[in-house]
Design a protein around this motif. Structure first.
Motif, PDB file in Angstrom:
ATOM      1  N   ASN A  34       0.835  -1.213   0.000  1.00 25.16           N
ATOM      2  CA  ASN A  34       0.000   0.000   0.000  1.00 25.16           C
ATOM      3  C   ASN A  34       0.869   1.262   0.000  1.00 25.16           C
ATOM      4  N   ASP A  35       1.955   1.232   0.798  1.00 30.69           N
ATOM      5  CA  ASP A  35       2.871   2.379   0.818  1.00 30.69           C
ATOM      6  C   ASP A  35       3.514   2.587  -0.554  1.00 30.69           C
ATOM      7  N   GLN A  36       3.898   1.494  -1.189  1.00 29.73           N
ATOM      8  CA  GLN A  36       4.504   1.602  -2.517  1.00 29.73           C
ATOM      9  C   GLN A  36       3.496   2.135  -3.537  1.00 29.73           C
ATOM     10  N   ILE A  37       2.261   1.697  -3.424  1.00 22.36           N
ATOM     11  CA  ILE A  37       1.216   2.200  -4.330  1.00 22.36           C
ATOM     12  C   ILE A  37       1.005   3.693  -4.093  1.00 22.36           C
ATOM     13  N   ASP A  38       0.934   4.083  -2.799  1.00 27.48           N
ATOM     14  CA  ASP A  38       0.776   5.506  -2.475  1.00 27.48           C
ATOM     15  C   ASP A  38       1.971   6.316  -2.998  1.00 27.48           C
ATOM     16  N   GLN A  39       3.171   5.773  -2.791  1.00 21.16           N
ATOM     17  CA  GLN A  39       4.375   6.468  -3.264  1.00 21.16           C
ATOM     18  C   GLN A  39       4.377   6.565  -4.792  1.00 21.16           C
ATOM     19  N   ALA A  40       3.946   5.505  -5.449  1.00 24.99           N
ATOM     20  CA  ALA A  40       3.876   5.519  -6.914  1.00 24.99           C
ATOM     21  C   ALA A  40       2.872   6.572  -7.380  1.00 24.99           C
ATOM     22  N   ASP A  41       1.734   6.683  -6.683  1.00 25.66           N
ATOM     23  CA  ASP A  41       0.751   7.720  -7.026  1.00 25.66           C
ATOM     24  C   ASP A  41       1.341   9.110  -6.828  1.00 25.66           C
ATOM     25  N   LYS A  42       2.039   9.286  -5.689  1.00 25.97           N
ATOM     26  CA  LYS A  42       2.669  10.585  -5.432  1.00 25.97           C
ATOM     27  C   LYS A  42       3.713  10.893  -6.504  1.00 25.97           C
ATOM     28  N   ASP A  43       4.523   9.889  -6.848  1.00 23.94           N
ATOM     29  CA  ASP A  43       5.552  10.085  -7.874  1.00 23.94           C
ATOM     30  C   ASP A  43       4.924  10.401  -9.232  1.00 23.94           C
ATOM     31  N   ARG A  44       3.828   9.711  -9.552  1.00 22.25           N
ATOM     32  CA  ARG A  44       3.143   9.958 -10.819  1.00 22.25           C
ATOM     33  C   ARG A  44       2.595  11.382 -10.853  1.00 22.25           C
ATOM     34  N   LYS A  45       1.984  11.806  -9.735  1.00 16.69           N
ATOM     35  CA  LYS A  45       1.456  13.173  -9.670  1.00 16.69           C
ATOM     36  C   LYS A  45       2.590  14.192  -9.763  1.00 16.69           C
ATOM     37  N   ALA A  46       3.689  13.911  -9.062  1.00 16.04           N
ATOM     38  CA  ALA A  46       4.843  14.821  -9.121  1.00 16.04           C
ATOM     39  C   ALA A  46       5.399  14.870 -10.543  1.00 16.04           C
ATOM     40  N   ALA A  47       5.449  13.716 -11.200  1.00 16.56           N
ATOM     41  CA  ALA A  47       5.945  13.677 -12.578  1.00 16.56           C
ATOM     42  C   ALA A  47       5.016  14.458 -13.500  1.00 16.56           C
ATOM     43  N   GLN A  48       3.709  14.328 -13.282  1.00 18.18           N
ATOM     44  CA  GLN A  48       2.764  15.083 -14.102  1.00 18.18           C
ATOM     45  C   GLN A  48       2.921  16.586 -13.862  1.00 18.18           C
ATOM     46  N   GLU A  49       3.087  16.967 -12.602  1.00 24.69           N
ATOM     47  CA  GLU A  49       3.293  18.384 -12.292  1.00 24.69           C
ATOM     48  C   GLU A  49       4.591  18.886 -12.922  1.00 24.69           C
ATOM     49  N   TYR A  50       5.643  18.078 -12.804  1.00 23.95           N
ATOM     50  CA  TYR A  50       6.929  18.458 -13.397  1.00 23.95           C
ATOM     51  C   TYR A  50       6.810  18.558 -14.914  1.00 23.95           C
ATOM     52  N   LEU A  51       6.098  17.614 -15.503  1.00 22.63           N
ATOM     53  CA  LEU A  51       5.883  17.639 -16.948  1.00 22.63           C
ATOM     54  C   LEU A  51       5.116  18.894 -17.358  1.00 22.63           C
ATOM     55  N   GLU A  52       4.118  19.257 -16.584  1.00 21.26           N
ATOM     56  CA  GLU A  52       3.342  20.472 -16.870  1.00 21.26           C
ATOM     57  C   GLU A  52       4.227  21.713 -16.718  1.00 21.26           C
ATOM     58  N   GLN A  53       5.056  21.714 -15.667  1.00 25.57           N
ATOM     59  CA  GLN A  53       5.976  22.840 -15.478  1.00 25.57           C
ATOM     60  C   GLN A  53       6.943  22.943 -16.656  1.00 25.57           C
ATOM     61  N   GLN A  54       7.450  21.804 -17.093  1.00 28.84           N
ATOM     62  CA  GLN A  54       8.377  21.806 -18.223  1.00 28.84           C
ATOM     63  C   GLN A  54       7.680  22.265 -19.504  1.00 28.84           C
ATOM     64  N   ARG A  55       6.434  21.826 -19.681  1.00 27.84           N
ATOM     65  CA  ARG A  55       5.676  22.251 -20.859  1.00 27.84           C
ATOM     66  C   ARG A  55       5.479  23.764 -20.833  1.00 27.84           C
ATOM     67  N   LEU A  56       5.137  24.294 -19.649  1.00 29.79           N
ATOM     68  CA  LEU A  56       4.970  25.745 -19.519  1.00 29.79           C
ATOM     69  C   LEU A  56       6.289  26.475 -19.746  1.00 29.79           C
ATOM     70  N   ALA A  57       7.378  25.897 -19.224  1.00 33.21           N
ATOM     71  CA  ALA A  57       8.693  26.524 -19.414  1.00 33.21           C
ATOM     72  C   ALA A  57       9.078  26.526 -20.892  1.00 33.21           C
ATOM     73  N   VAL A  58       8.796  25.425 -21.579  1.00 34.53           N
ATOM     74  CA  VAL A  58       9.098  25.353 -23.013  1.00 34.53           C
ATOM     75  C   VAL A  58       8.243  26.361 -23.775  1.00 34.53           C
ATOM     76  N   GLU A  59       6.987  26.461 -23.405  1.00 34.48           N
ATOM     77  CA  GLU A  59       6.094  27.426 -24.061  1.00 34.48           C
ATOM     78  C   GLU A  59       6.585  28.851 -23.824  1.00 34.48           C
TER      79      GLU A  59
END
Length: 162
Positions: free
Chosen positions: A43-68
């Motif tokens: 369960n902790d690994q699943i929660d961590q994976a969800d957090k990592d996925r959300k962080a990756a999505q946020e980072y991806l969005e930040q990078q997309r905005l930075a590129v734009e």
């Protein structure tokens, strides 16, 4: 036929209960603890994976905005450079026109000056030739036909010199 031995049944029942109690105390509890720990870890690994996925999505969005943003800044820089080059080109053209006009005016002034010098020189030559003709005419005291002939010759000479 079938004879039931109640003592054996009770003994087996007691042995089964003791075995069940021993298994639950020493085997089942640790096994359940390990399984609960494993479940918690998963369960902790699943929660961590969800957090990592959300962080990756946020980072991806930040990078997309930075590129734009970088793309917009680059476009702005290109536009500024284009305007600057057009302005500099216009300034160069204007400077070239002004220089051409200045050279034209200088050339016209030089032509006018040389023309005036040529006219002045021509006047001096005509004056000196006139004086020379007059001197020769006076010296020779020629008659009218000879004077006209002499003047025509000198005028012809003057025409050839010019």
């Amino acid at each position: 036929m079938f004879d039931i031995n109640w003592g054996s049944i009770i003994y087996q029942l007691i042995a089964f209960c003791v075995l069940l109690w021993l298994l639950s105390k020493f085997a089942l509890k640790p096994l359940m603890g390990v399984m609960e720990k494993r479940e918690q870890m998963i369960n902790d690994q699943i929660d961590q994976a969800d957090k990592d996925r959300k962080a990756a999505q946020e980072y991806l969005e930040q990078q997309r905005l930075a590129v734009e943003k970088a793309r917009e800044e680059a476009q702005e820089i290109v536009q500024k450079a284009k305007k600057l080059s057009e302005q500099q080109g216009q300034e160069i053209v204007e400077a070239a026109r002004a220089e051409g006009e200045r050279l034209k005016e200088a050339a016209l002034a030089e032509i006018q000056r040389e023309k005036e010098q040529a006219v002045a020189s021509l006047r001096e030559q005509v004056a000196s030739l006139s004086v020379l003709i007059a001197t020769k005419v006076i010296e020779k005291e020629l008659d009218e036909k000879e004077q006209e002939k002499l003047i025509a010759e000198y005028l012809k000479e003057v025409g050839e010199e010019l």
